[in-house]
Design a protein around this motif. Sequence first.
Motif, short mmCIF file in Angstrom:
data_model
loop_
_atom_site.label_atom_id
_atom_site.label_comp_id
_atom_site.label_asym_id
_atom_site.label_seq_id
_atom_site.Cartn_x
_atom_site.Cartn_y
_atom_site.Cartn_z
N ASN A 125 25.67 -17.34 33.19
CA ASN A 125 24.25 -17.09 32.97
C ASN A 125 24.00 -15.80 32.19
OD1 ASN A 125 23.22 -19.31 34.60
ND2 ASN A 125 23.91 -18.13 36.38
N THR A 145 16.92 -15.46 34.96
CA THR A 145 18.30 -15.94 34.83
C THR A 145 18.27 -17.22 34.00
OG1 THR A 145 18.87 -14.99 36.97
CG2 THR A 145 20.37 -16.65 36.08
N ASP A 147 20.66 -20.21 31.98
CA ASP A 147 21.96 -20.86 31.81
C ASP A 147 22.45 -20.69 30.37
OD1 ASP A 147 23.50 -23.55 30.96
OD2 ASP A 147 23.87 -23.14 33.09
N LYS A 148 23.69 -20.23 30.20
CA LYS A 148 24.22 -19.96 28.86
C LYS A 148 24.34 -21.20 27.98
CE LYS A 148 27.03 -15.81 29.55
NZ LYS A 148 28.40 -15.26 29.55
N THR A 154 16.98 -20.68 35.31
CA THR A 154 17.40 -21.18 36.62
C THR A 154 16.85 -20.34 37.76
OG1 THR A 154 19.45 -19.92 36.49
CG2 THR A 154 19.52 -22.22 35.72
N ARG A 170 15.68 -25.94 39.45
CA ARG A 170 16.79 -26.88 39.23
C ARG A 170 16.24 -28.21 38.69
NH1 ARG A 170 15.16 -26.30 44.14
NH2 ARG A 170 14.89 -28.10 45.52
#
Length: 198
Positions: A125, A145, A147-148, A154, A170
């Motif tokens: 992340n 945060t 997600d890469k 997230t 989510r």
Amino acid sequence: MKKIVFMMISLLVSSASFGQSATKVLDKAAATVSSAKGVRANFTMKGGMGDASGTIYVKGRKFQASTPEATIWFDGKTMWTYMKNNDEVNVTTPNEVQLQKINPYNFINLYKSGYDMTMSTGSGNYIVHLTAKAGTTRIKELFVTVDKKSYHPTQVKMLQGTKWTSFDIRNLRAQTLGDGMFTFRQKDFPTAEVIDLR
């Protein structure tokens, strides 16, 4: 002396590029949420306003959030909050701070002005830390945060006063959403008392 000046310049340049990277990450995260058709996700909220879990639908600035206790509609200007336990709907015109308390995705309307940003990485992340530039800003800090791989947000954590509120997000997915789902319809709640607080 030259070494000290060089180190200071290097530090300033690297922190400036780091800030740009944080902005780019949030730009991409905002793009995943700001789909023209809309997105749907599940969320869990913990903190200042209590704990709740539910589903949120977002289309641009518009959203609908539902938990077992309440449903909230926001059409970009007006917000309707239906409380199931007393069959009551409050109608308001919220500000950005009020929206951020309810809609974890409202960070897409906040981060471009009024905040300094830094970024770290961990567990796949990006974690962007936003700090308010002005002492009068009601949301002092935010952690977003992302997600890469997908650039889906997230988690969003925010500090208002001395209290932290966090949203875990989510199952974000694109979904075609009609504008009608972001407006309260009296006919669907015929017994509800509508209280206009605008």
